[in-house]
Design a protein around this motif. Structure first.
Motif, mmCIF file in Angstrom:
data_model
loop_
_atom_site.group_PDB
_atom_site.id
_atom_site.type_symbol
_atom_site.label_atom_id
_atom_site.label_comp_id
_atom_site.label_asym_id
_atom_site.label_seq_id
_atom_site.Cartn_x
_atom_site.Cartn_y
_atom_site.Cartn_z
ATOM 1 N N THR A 8 -6.762 24.864 -22.336
ATOM 2 C CA THR A 8 -7.552 24.545 -21.140
ATOM 3 C C THR A 8 -7.608 23.042 -20.908
ATOM 4 O OG1 THR A 8 -9.593 24.650 -22.465
ATOM 5 C CG2 THR A 8 -8.958 26.638 -21.257
ATOM 6 N N TRP A 9 -7.666 22.272 -22.004
ATOM 7 C CA TRP A 9 -7.730 20.814 -21.865
ATOM 8 C C TRP A 9 -6.417 20.256 -21.303
ATOM 9 C CZ3 TRP A 9 -5.216 16.433 -23.383
ATOM 10 C CH2 TRP A 9 -5.891 15.223 -23.156
ATOM 11 N N THR A 11 -4.230 21.714 -19.445
ATOM 12 C CA THR A 11 -4.094 22.100 -18.041
ATOM 13 C C THR A 11 -4.918 21.189 -17.138
ATOM 14 O OG1 THR A 11 -3.841 24.402 -18.779
ATOM 15 C CG2 THR A 11 -4.233 24.037 -16.436
ATOM 16 N N LYS A 12 -6.145 20.910 -17.570
ATOM 17 C CA LYS A 12 -7.009 19.998 -16.805
ATOM 18 C C LYS A 12 -6.440 18.582 -16.818
ATOM 19 C CE LYS A 12 -10.961 19.142 -14.609
ATOM 20 N NZ LYS A 12 -10.987 17.681 -14.573
ATOM 21 N N CYS A 25 -6.172 23.236 -4.950
ATOM 22 C CA CYS A 25 -6.859 24.495 -5.232
ATOM 23 C C CYS A 25 -7.042 25.289 -3.932
ATOM 24 C CB CYS A 25 -8.219 24.227 -5.868
ATOM 25 S SG CYS A 25 -8.145 23.355 -7.449
ATOM 26 N N TYR A 48 -2.373 29.499 -17.224
ATOM 27 C CA TYR A 48 -3.548 28.626 -17.207
ATOM 28 C C TYR A 48 -3.661 27.807 -15.926
ATOM 29 C CZ TYR A 48 -4.811 29.830 -21.960
ATOM 30 O OH TYR A 48 -5.223 30.519 -23.063
ATOM 31 N N LEU A 49 -2.544 27.235 -15.461
ATOM 32 C CA LEU A 49 -2.601 26.442 -14.232
ATOM 33 C C LEU A 49 -2.964 27.301 -13.017
ATOM 34 C CD1 LEU A 49 -2.290 23.668 -12.947
ATOM 35 C CD2 LEU A 49 0.161 24.121 -12.694
ATOM 36 N N LEU A 52 -6.621 27.928 -13.004
ATOM 37 C CA LEU A 52 -7.409 26.743 -12.661
ATOM 38 C C LEU A 52 -7.399 26.460 -11.162
ATOM 39 C CD1 LEU A 52 -9.039 24.258 -13.579
ATOM 40 C CD2 LEU A 52 -6.856 23.050 -13.869
ATOM 41 N N ILE A 53 -6.230 26.572 -10.520
ATOM 42 C CA ILE A 53 -6.128 26.183 -9.110
ATOM 43 C C ILE A 53 -6.081 27.378 -8.158
ATOM 44 C CG2 ILE A 53 -4.969 24.043 -9.747
ATOM 45 C CD1 ILE A 53 -2.348 25.232 -8.759
#
Length: 398
Positions: A8-9, A11-12, A25, A48-49, A52-53
């Motif tokens: 997660t880190w 990806t952010k 997003c 993951y990406l 997130l978006i």
């Protein structure tokens, strides 16, 4: 072992580091998933990406990576806005474009293609402008890349000629660098002129650290690439010794890769003392692997191999060997076609046959070249290696 926090880190961090044109997003972005989801790059790009978006992921068919697989059809349907391709995919796309142009009955298409793909041709010239309109935009649409904001390559080295080929088609492929042990990503190029450099793996992500230590190679300030940050893995499951070898007491992950940074002014400290420098604006370059060093004189074979492939474009692979030998030797393979299972065949690729005709050779199969010891082909190989030796001075690197 990668933690949920690692993934997660990273990806952010990718989203925080990205440059214009940025991924947004809200569901506007699209990608194509074609690698096994156990592959760390695929996991980040297509699990993951998108979470997130909020992007859309198109799942490719199982035959995607076969010789006549369906990836291009999936790409045309999906029209991805970002795409990550391993070198094998780009090499295959290049072969498809070459074959399409070679088989075209339209002389205008062929001429425009030749205009645009000349390495010394200015991109601002009228010939290139015509080629861009008549050929290159069509190539981008057929490949499904015309909507892409960023196009990346990673996981393995890609030949510089492939980068230049797609660049001539107005398709900029951006290289990134990372290991599974650092959650798949550590440095990356973006389209911005200040955020990308040819042949580099880009700048490090925000929030991570990079250092270079001496590892026996004194070539262009090269050393082993060390990585530190919240993206570094927890260790190898049930392998404490190997984990301690990979991550030192200061938390640095020893990548095993040889590289350098381009704007480092401070001299290297010898042996394993870490060089301290401000690397905020540095681009990272990877030149090889420590385990591939030839022990006779600590020679890094990768630059030699890449240069020979540039001099002799019909070669698919060059492997330099020299351990316990008085001189270096290289093993060469010719570019040939593959079958539906991805296995190489005896047939030479169409563009290789075309190159051979210019050499006055009529060989169409690898076996023909080897069995007849074709003089024209063998001489071109000898001349190419000779050009490299002249350029390098055949000097030893200690």
């Amino acid at each position: 072992m990668l933690s949920h926090d690692n993934l997660t880190w990273i990806t952010k961090a990718l989203m925080d580091t990205q440059q214009e044109p940025k991924l947004t997003c809200g569901g506007q972005e699209r990608s194509v998933s074609y690698l096994p989801l156990a592959h760390i790059s695929e996991m980040i790009a297509d699990i993951y990406l998108p979470i997130l978006i909020g992007s859309t992921v198109y799942i490719a068919q199982p035959d995607t990576l076969k010789e006549k697989g369906s990836l291009r059809h999936t790409m045309k349907e999906a029209k991805p806005t970002f795409f990550f391709g391993v070198p094998r995919v780009w090499e295959r796309m290049k072969t498809m474009v070459d074959e399409h142009v070679a088989n075209s009955n339209n002389p205008i298409v062929k001429q425009c293609f030749r205009w645009g793909t000349k390495r010394d041709h200015p991109e601002s010239g009228w010939q290139y402008a015509i080629a861009k309109i008549t050929v290159f935009k069509q190539v981008q649409k057929k490949a499904g890349l015309h909507m892409c904001k960023h196009i990346f390559v990673g996981s393995a080295p890609m030949h510089q000629a492939t980068f230049e080929f797609f660049k001539s088609l107005n398709i900029s492929i951006l290289e990134l660098y990372g290991l599974t042990e650092c959650s798949g990503l550590h440095s990356i190029n973006f389209k911005s002129a200040t955020q990308s450099k040819p042949k580099s793996c880009g700048k490090q992500l925000n929030g991570v650290e990079t250092n270079i230590i001496k590892c026996g190679v004194d070539e262009h300030n090269c050393g082993e690439v060390l990585i530190r940050g919240r993206h570094v893995f927890m260790g190898y499951l049930g392998m404490e010794k190997e984990t301690r070898e990979a991550i030192d007491d200061d938390g640095w992950l020893h990548s095993g890769d040889i590289g350098y940074r381009d704007d480092v002014s401070k001299a290297f400290t010898y042996r394993c003392e870490i060089m301290q420098a401000n690397i905020q604006d540095n681009f990272l370059y990877i030149t090889g692997r420590i385990k591939e060093l030839i022990s006779v004189s600590t020679i890094n074979p990768n630059p030699i191999e890449n240069r020979i492939k540039t001099e002799i474009p019909f070669l698919s692979n060059v492997v330099v060997i020299g351990d316990n030998r008085e001189f270096l030797t290289c093993l060469l393979t010719l570019k040939c076609t593959t079958n539906d299972d991805g296995e190489t065949t005896d047939n030479l690729q169409p563009q290789v046959i075309k190159m051979f005709k210019k050499l006055d050779s009529h060989c169409r199969k690898v076996s023909e070249v080897c069995d007849t010891k074709d003089k024209a082909v063998f001489q071109e190989i000898a001349d190419g290696i000779g050009r490299y030796n002249m350029e390098s001075g055949a000097r030893q690197v200690y």
